[in-house]
Enzyme design. Structure first.
Site, short mmCIF file in Angstrom:
data_model
loop_
_atom_site.label_atom_id
_atom_site.label_comp_id
_atom_site.label_asym_id
_atom_site.label_seq_id
_atom_site.Cartn_x
_atom_site.Cartn_y
_atom_site.Cartn_z
N CYS A 115 0.81 -1.21 0.09
CA CYS A 115 -0.19 0.11 0.10
C CYS A 115 0.39 1.38 0.42
CB CYS A 115 -1.04 0.33 1.31
SG CYS A 115 -1.57 -1.42 1.25
N HIS A 255 -3.21 7.29 2.92
CA HIS A 255 -3.76 5.69 2.13
C HIS A 255 -5.25 4.85 3.26
CE1 HIS A 255 -4.06 1.78 1.26
NE2 HIS A 255 -3.76 1.46 2.20
N ASN A 285 -10.22 -0.34 0.22
CA ASN A 285 -9.16 -0.33 -0.09
C ASN A 285 -8.87 -0.92 -1.23
OD1 ASN A 285 -6.22 -0.89 0.77
ND2 ASN A 285 -6.44 -1.44 2.60
O1 UT7 Z 1 -4.07 -1.21 3.53
C1 UT7 Z 1 -2.92 -1.95 4.32
C2 UT7 Z 1 -3.34 -2.73 5.11
N1 UT7 Z 1 -3.92 -2.88 6.25
C3 UT7 Z 1 -4.55 -2.84 6.84
O2 UT7 Z 1 -4.13 -1.33 7.82
C4 UT7 Z 1 -5.98 -3.70 7.54
C5 UT7 Z 1 -5.85 -2.70 9.43
N2 UT7 Z 1 -7.30 -3.83 9.71
C6 UT7 Z 1 -8.07 -3.54 9.98
O3 UT7 Z 1 -8.88 -2.54 8.61
C7 UT7 Z 1 -9.74 -3.93 10.97
O4 UT7 Z 1 -8.70 -4.82 11.39
C8 UT7 Z 1 -9.96 -5.09 10.13
C9 UT7 Z 1 -11.27 -4.07 8.92
C10 UT7 Z 1 -9.07 -6.16 9.03
C11 UT7 Z 1 -11.07 -5.71 11.06
O5 UT7 Z 1 -11.17 -4.93 11.89
P1 UT7 Z 1 -11.27 -5.57 13.80
O6 UT7 Z 1 -11.82 -4.13 14.37
O7 UT7 Z 1 -9.49 -5.49 13.78
O8 UT7 Z 1 -11.47 -6.77 13.56
P2 UT7 Z 1 -10.56 -7.87 14.66
O9 UT7 Z 1 -10.02 -8.33 13.55
O10 UT7 Z 1 -10.03 -7.57 15.78
O11 UT7 Z 1 -12.36 -8.53 15.12
C12 UT7 Z 1 -13.33 -8.81 16.04
C13 UT7 Z 1 -14.39 -9.75 15.61
C14 UT7 Z 1 -14.03 -10.99 15.80
O12 UT7 Z 1 -14.80 -12.27 16.10
P3 UT7 Z 1 -15.24 -11.95 17.93
O13 UT7 Z 1 -13.32 -12.76 18.17
O14 UT7 Z 1 -14.56 -11.18 18.40
O15 UT7 Z 1 -16.28 -12.80 18.13
C15 UT7 Z 1 -14.10 -11.19 14.66
O16 UT7 Z 1 -13.84 -13.01 14.10
O17 UT7 Z 1 -14.87 -8.99 14.20
C16 UT7 Z 1 -14.92 -10.20 13.89
N3 UT7 Z 1 -15.01 -9.58 12.74
C17 UT7 Z 1 -16.15 -10.01 11.37
N4 UT7 Z 1 -17.06 -9.76 11.69
C18 UT7 Z 1 -17.97 -10.02 10.48
C19 UT7 Z 1 -14.19 -10.26 11.34
N5 UT7 Z 1 -14.13 -9.80 10.23
C20 UT7 Z 1 -15.59 -9.75 10.50
C21 UT7 Z 1 -16.01 -9.32 9.34
N6 UT7 Z 1 -17.56 -9.61 10.00
N7 UT7 Z 1 -15.98 -8.91 8.19
#
Ligand code: UT7
Length: 328
Positions: A115, A255, A285
């Site tokens: 990115c 970004h 993204n």
């Molecule tokens: O482009 C440059 C590189 N990339 C980035 O910078 C991306 C950076 N990260 C992010 O954008 C975020 O971390 C994500 C959008 C990918 C994920 O969001 P988050 O708030 O960090 O969620 P998480 O991975 O901590 O997950 C929280 C909960 C989990 O459930 P439990 O374990 O709390 O029950 C996940 O399983 O949300 C769940 N979850 C979802 N639920 C519904 C993860 N993805 C989803 C989804 N829909 N799509």
């Protein structure tokens, strides 16, 4: 800095017509519009069709940028195409775009910095122009990420989209153009965002395909924290190096990784939300393409004008990051 100042003299962008909405994703993985909207800010992303590929979008963006710069493809000395999703492993997408636009006097190559690739490219051509080695460059960010996304993995598939942005970089008067720029990486964070299969370490086999190793794997929440810290720190450093304070910045174009990352970077820097550009709701993204697409949208809408002082900052897989202060 001594030497010839380099700045953006023409921009363009392009993206596929196909759209993948949050409602479409609800039918593919266990997710919902409310989760995606509140956790990422994304409502839809553009998605290439099976017969569309990265260089096509890069080429369209490049031709538009050249037209707006009032230059011919033959005026370009170097094409740097930032991409993590090339048309093919060889030749480079930069070389393919060179052929497609007819830039017969240029060298074409790829910048492989996820990115942050667009800022990597800007930083490299800035010094080439400053030292007089070249006059005009095309820096392109072009991605078809949706072909590398695992649509069984809800943790990654909801954020990525496709598109391309291109900038013609050339000589500009003293006090304008790129005033400070810096790129960094830390490969120790390799496994926070990577595609393990298909290279020389884990060559393509039936097993790697069955194991879905050629798709992006991401530890999103770990990446989140490093992203905010890295972008905020390098931004503050580049604003200072350019001889300004954060209050002097007219617009921040980060970004477009996740709206919550953008908000956290702005808060850490002390920049009010109205000075921070976001198109993530419509574009998702798009990795290396997100900054040049956003710059072009701002120019077209009049948010960036002659004299606007902009801060660009990026973070991506590698991990890589960068910051650039530019006077339009
Ligand atoms: O482009 C440059 C590189 N990339 C980035 O910078 C991306 C950076 N990260 C992010 O954008 C975020 O971390 C994500 C959008 C990918 C994920 O969001 P988050 O708030 O960090 O969620 P998480 O991975 O901590 O997950 C929280 C909960 C989990 O459930 P439990 O374990 O709390 O029950 C996940 O399983 O949300 C769940 N979850 C979802 N639920 C519904 C993860 N993805 C989803 C989804 N829909 N799509």
């Amino acid at each position: 800095m001594t030497g010839q100042n380099a700045g953006i003299i023409g921009m363009g962008h392009s993206y596929p017509e196909g759209i993948l909405t949050n409602a479409d994703l609800e039918k593919m993985v266990e997710t919902n519009d409310e989760w995606i909207t509140t956790r990422t800010g994304i409502k839809q992303r553009h998605k290439a069709a099976d017969n569309e590929y990265t260089s096509q979008f890069g080429t369209r963006a490049a031709l538009q940028a050249l037209e707006r710069a009032g230059l011919e493809p033959t005026d370009i000395d170097i094409i740097l195409c930032a991409t993590t999703t090339p048309d093919q492993i060889m030749p480079s997408t930069g070389a393919l775009i060179q052929a497609q636009i007819g830039a017969t006097n240029a060298a074409g190559m790829d910048v492989f910095a996820a990115c942050s690739g667009f800022l990597y490219g800007l930083t490299m051509v800035e010094s080439m122009i400053r030292t007089g080695q070249i006059r005009y460059a095309l820096v392109i960010g072009a991605e078809v990420l949706t072909k590398y996304v695992d649509y069984t993995d809800r943790g990654t598939c909801v954020i990525f989209g496709d598109g391309a942005g291109a900038a013609v970089i050339g000589p500009v008067p003293e006090g304008k153009g790129i005033l400070s720029t810096k790129i960094k990486s830390d490969g120790r964070y390799e496994e926070q965002l990577y595609a393990p299969g298909g290279g020389t370490k884990l060559g393509t086999s039936h097993q790697t395909i069955d194991d879905r190793q050629h798709f992006f794997k991401m530890k999103g929440n770990e990446l989140f924290k490093v992203a905010v810290r890295s972008m905020a720190d390098i931004s503050a450093e580049m604003v200072k190096k350019a001889g300004y304070t954060v209050d002097d910045i007219d617009i921040v174009i980060p970004h477009q990784a996740n709206q919550r990352i953008t908000d956290a970077v702005a808060a850490r820097l002390g920049v009010p939300d109205e000075k921070v550009y976001s198109n993530i709701a419509e574009m998702g993204n798009t990795s290396s393409a997100s900054i040049p697409i956003a710059i072009d949208e701002c120019i077209q809408s009049g948010r960036i004008k002659e004299g606007t002082l902009a801060l660009l900052t990026a973070f991506g897989g590698g991990v890589t990051w960068g910051g650039t202060v530019i006077r339009f």
